[in-house]
Design an enzyme around this catalytic site. Structure first.
Site, PDB file in Angstrom:
ATOM      1  N   LYS A 550       2.140  81.008  31.298  1.00 35.00           N
ATOM      2  CA  LYS A 550       1.112  80.957  32.335  1.00 35.00           C
ATOM      3  C   LYS A 550       0.709  82.389  32.620  1.00 35.00           C
ATOM      4  O   LYS A 550       1.329  83.331  32.097  1.00 35.00           O
ATOM      5  CB  LYS A 550       1.653  80.301  33.607  1.00 35.00           C
ATOM      6  CG  LYS A 550       3.011  80.893  34.070  1.00 35.00           C
ATOM      7  CD  LYS A 550       3.576  80.173  35.273  1.00 35.00           C
ATOM      8  CE  LYS A 550       4.257  78.854  34.952  1.00 35.00           C
ATOM      9  NZ  LYS A 550       3.752  77.699  35.668  1.00 35.00           N
ATOM     10  N   LYS A 662       1.400  69.077  31.549  1.00 31.62           N
ATOM     11  CA  LYS A 662       1.343  69.073  30.082  1.00 31.62           C
ATOM     12  C   LYS A 662       2.749  68.978  29.484  1.00 31.62           C
ATOM     13  O   LYS A 662       2.995  68.218  28.534  1.00 31.62           O
ATOM     14  CB  LYS A 662       0.639  70.340  29.571  1.00 31.62           C
ATOM     15  CG  LYS A 662      -0.834  70.389  29.956  1.00 31.62           C
ATOM     16  CD  LYS A 662      -1.454  71.782  29.874  1.00 31.62           C
ATOM     17  CE  LYS A 662      -2.782  71.814  30.649  1.00 31.62           C
ATOM     18  NZ  LYS A 662      -3.294  73.170  30.914  1.00 31.62           N
TER      19      LYS A 662
END
Ligand code: 26Q
Length: 810
Positions: A550, A662
């Site tokens: 991220k 996800k």
């Protein structure tokens, strides 16, 4: 035909193969023998595109004939990634295309790999916009995405000696066969200048400069090719063409100055995430794309429906955060100055048309612009903002329980210090709906940043928990798991992700668990091969793949993960006789180029990796890797191979997170705090199938209020103190022993993100992970339950809720 010819002739070519060759020759200008992989890629895209165009036009005709209401999603970011695989999969032409290409000696997977990754976004907010576009088409809703066609997207990240280096990204270098420039859809966008009024009360804005916004359209294919919508990105063209007089006089630069200036608007994506960089060019970008989009929407409405006053019945405009918030003032301007509506009527139309989605509560990310800058660039909009503010503050004065302090918080103008225009207040006031992106985040909106606006307009805030498209994030990135699921529960989940719940009983099926484990292992082997290839690092596919990918930000707490990694390294060295669980720690992500600590955290991850990976006493028990240049395509490789998903933000700070969804959908277990959508993921998968640790948002707030003393916490935790002191004293940076002193001093002195406060709980949770991993059957059962229970986090569900509750199009 003689016998020899028969023996050597290739199998007959399919009609699709013939079309591919035809496109290669006539549109790319290469024959089969001369074609390079890029030529085949372009020919394949053009061939697939031809099928898309037919459906695209049909979709537009249907919308027109049915006089349907349209949805407009305004976003400064669309992180769409590669498009070919998505288009082929959604058209259901996977087998057909790969067979046709293989008849021509071309491997589809290979050419898919060289398609540039369109990175017109920073992170979650941009990827959400891309998932939403795909779900809008899937749900057969007439929708347009509006944004900017950046010539350079998110920077490419190289890691040099452990440090992030930013390189320009150039996704358009080989041209872009997906896009259609629409010269006829062009609009003037003005900046600066003067506003004059006449006796009749009419206002005239005479901008000092103007550019032309030109539409560039990309088709967005929904699942099963049902509908094709439009992503309309604006590019900028200079209004004065090359000044030939200057050019002929030898002033080549002066001749091109206008175009260069116009192009600067669409040159580059602002590579900031969760901070509002207050540059004038950014405000220019925001107005440029807002103005072009609103003009386009109003023009289309008048063309189809004739009367601007019916706009809210036929158009719903969603603002993706405050970046397009100036659209509220722009629509008001068009309604009042160009369509002669009175302020009050224009205001009702505007509010009924707009919805606003908030993605952050971090104060540093709330956009506001210095009033003098706003006024200089947008003098007419400044007047309108004042008029809106007057109206809102009048309503506030009339309401019960709103004191002077609340008035100050509601105002569109921040009067504390240098006066600024608050874009969130403008977006809030100008919308009939304001939504958060996860249940906790929406509650916090009501309690904190928007408390007073919420008191004034209590029906406005609502929640729409984020989602992800299962097409890209399961079917395309993880075909092995998709086939396995289909064998087990049939095909319903392909059209309705919620039907994945039928998989739950298979958690109890030993044979299924075994096949599930084989799929996961194959994905890990593939990722390990990729990493070996790129970085030369060899990974054990039987170790836990523990992943944090991220944007790099202190609130996301990569530092917590790294410090725990150091502590684990220490423990393994001290107690090599214990039964340690082999682990691979994977990190990836970009840091904003001006974000010093984030860049230092990247360097630390790399320093720790070098030290740990090179320590023979650790062997296979611990490996650490920082994968360079994180983007959508890399995520598609990593997510299916993860066992453990790190979602460890300081509670209250991550609005939602979508990576968490996800990973769970691909059978990873989450280790996380009760933050953002983690809370709802826990509710869906059940407490036993997720590892939750740490302070809650309320506890974080209480600790802050009570005066948090991190020094005492660090000194009270032997493991933490040892790890922090090792890093601070240069154990991982012998070439520059002081490198991390400041970073570690920050933990002792303030620790804004409560790394120390959560450390022991996090370390304990990690040891719980080890224990669970030891019972491989139980782990796999939990992973299967995750897959089964997170279908709810499909962006189809999210978009269905927006459509019903906000846009009124269902
Ligand atoms: C603002 C002004 C000037 C320059 C840059 C910016 C800017 C740009 C991008 C500010 C913020 C962003 C991006 C924010 C973002 O990605 N937020 C994430 O949105 C996701 C989708 O809702 C959530 O899941 C994440 O929790 C949230 O961090």
């Amino acid at each position: 035909m003689n016998v020899t010819a028969l023996a050597t002739s290739a199998p007959p070519r399919s009609p699709l193969a013939d079309r591919l060759v035809d496109n290669l020759i006539h549109r790319i200008g290469k024959d089969e023998r001369a074609a390079l992989p890029h030529d085949w890629l372009a020919a394949t895209i053009l061939t697939v595109r031809d099928d898309i165009i037919d459906r695209w036009m049909a979709s537009t005709r249907e919308t027109h004939a049915a006089k349907s209401k349209r949805v407009y999603y305004l976003s400064l970011e669309f992180l769409i990634g590669r498009l070919l695989r998505d288009a082929i999969a959604n058209l259901g032409k996977n087998r057909e295309v790969s067979q046709a290409l293989s008849q021509l000696g071309v491997d589809l997977a290979e050419i898919e790999e060289i398609e540039p990754d369109a990175a017109l976004g920073n992170g979650g907010l941009g990827r959400l916009a891309a998932c939403f576009m795909e779900s809008l088409a899937t749900l057969d809703l007439p929708a347009y995405g509006y944004g900017i066609r950046y010539m350079n997207g998110m920077f490419r990240q190289r890691i040099d000696d452990g440090w992030q280096v930013e390189l320009p990204e150039n996704w358009l270098a080989h041209g872009n066969p997906w896009e259609f420039e629409r010269r006829e859809s062009a609009y003037f966008v003005g900046f600066g200048g003067e506003v004059t009024g006449n006796d009749a009360g009419q206002v005239h804005w005479k901008p000092a400069e103007a550019v032309e916004a030109v539409a560039v359209d990309t088709p967005v294919v929904g699942w099963r090719g049902k509908r094709v919508n439009t992503l309309r990105l604006w590019t900028a063209v200079s209004l004065d063409p090359i000044k030939l007089d200057k050019f002929n006089a030898g002033d080549h630069e002066g001749a091109l100055a206008g175009q260069v200036r116009a192009e600067s608007l669409v040159r580059v994506l602002y590579p900031a995430d969760s901070t509002a960089s207050g540059q004038e060019l950014r405000l220019r970008q925001e107005y440029f794309f807002s103005s072009a989009s609103i003009q386009d929407i109003v023009r289309r409405h008048i063309q189809y429906f004739g009367d601007v006053r019916t706009l809210p019945d036929k158009a719903a405009i969603q603002l993706n955060d405050t970046h397009p918030a100036v659209s509220v003032a722009e629509l008001m301007r068009l309604l009042i100055d160009h369509h002669d509506l009175a302020f009050d009527e224009a205001w009702e139309i505007t509010k009924a048309t707009f919805g606003y989605t908030n993605h952050t509560l971090l104060p540093e990310a709330l956009e506001s612009w210095p009033l003098p800058l706003f006024e200089r660039l947008l003098p007419r909009h400044m007047q309108i903002v004042y008029a809106i503010n007057a109206r809102v503050l009048r309503e506030a004065r009339k309401a019960d329980g709103i004191d002077d302090e609340a008035i100050g918080a509601i105002s569109l103008i921040d009067e504390g210090g240098e006066r600024r225009v608050r874009m969130a207040n403008l977006a809030f006031a100008g919308s009939h709906s304001v939504n958060g992106v996860a249940a906790l985040h929406t509650d916090l909106m009501k309690q904190t940043v928007f408390a007073d606006l919420h008191k004034l307009y209590p029906a406005r805030i609502n929640n729409k928990t984020n989602g992800i498209t299962p097409r890209r994030w399961l079917f395309e990135c993880n075909p092995g798991l998709t086939h396995l699921i289909r064998d087990a529960i049939g095909e319903e989940f392909l059209d309705d992700a919620a039907a994945l719940t039928a998989l739950a009983p298979f958690a109890e099926d030993a044979a299924f668990r075994e096949r599930f484990a084989e799929v996961k292992r194959a994905n890990k082997v593939a990722l390990a091969a990729h990493i070996k290839d790129r970085m030369g690092l060899r990974l054990d596919p039987d170790a836990i793949f523990d992943v944090q990918i991220k944007r790099i930000h202190e609130y996301k707490r990569q530092l917590l993960n790294i410090i725990e990694t150091v502590a684990l390294y220490d423990q393994i060295r001290s107690h090599p006789e214990r039964n340690w669980t082999p682990r691979v720690k994977l990190f990836a992500g970009k840091a904003a180029s001006s974000y010093h600590n984030a860049k230092l955290i990247i360097k630390l991850a790399n320093d720790v990796a070098r030290r740990v990976n090179g320590d023979p006493s650790i062997g296979k028990l611990l490996k650490v890797a920082f994968l360079p240049n994180y983007n959508v395509s890399l995520a598609e490789r990593i997510v299916p191979a993860a066992d453990l998903s790190e979602q460890i933000s300081t509670a209250g700070m991550e609005a939602s997170g979508t990576g968490n969804m996800k990973f769970a959908l691909n059978g990873a277990l989450t280790i996380g705090t009760l933050d953002g959508a983690n809370v709802e993921i826990r509710d869906h998968v059940g407490d036993e199938n997720i590892i939750i640790f740490g302070l809650t948002a309320d506890e974080v707030a209480a600790k802050r209020a009570d005066g948090y003393e991190p020094r005492a916490v660090i000194e009270g935790s032997r493991e933490l103190a040892q790890a922090v002191n090792a890093i601070a004293s240069g154990v991982f940076s012998p070439d520059d022993p002081n490198r991390y002193q400041g970073l570690m001093a920050g933990l002792y002195e303030h620790d804004w993100f409560m790394v120390a406060a959560d450390f022991d709980a996090y370390a304990a949770a990690q040891r719980q992970v080890d224990a669970r991993w030891a019972d491989r059957d139980a782990w796999r059962a939990s992973a299967i339950r995750n897959v089964a229970q997170v279908g709810w986090f499909s962006s189809d569900r999210t978009i269905g809720e927006y459509a019903r509750d906000i846009w009124n199009v269902l």
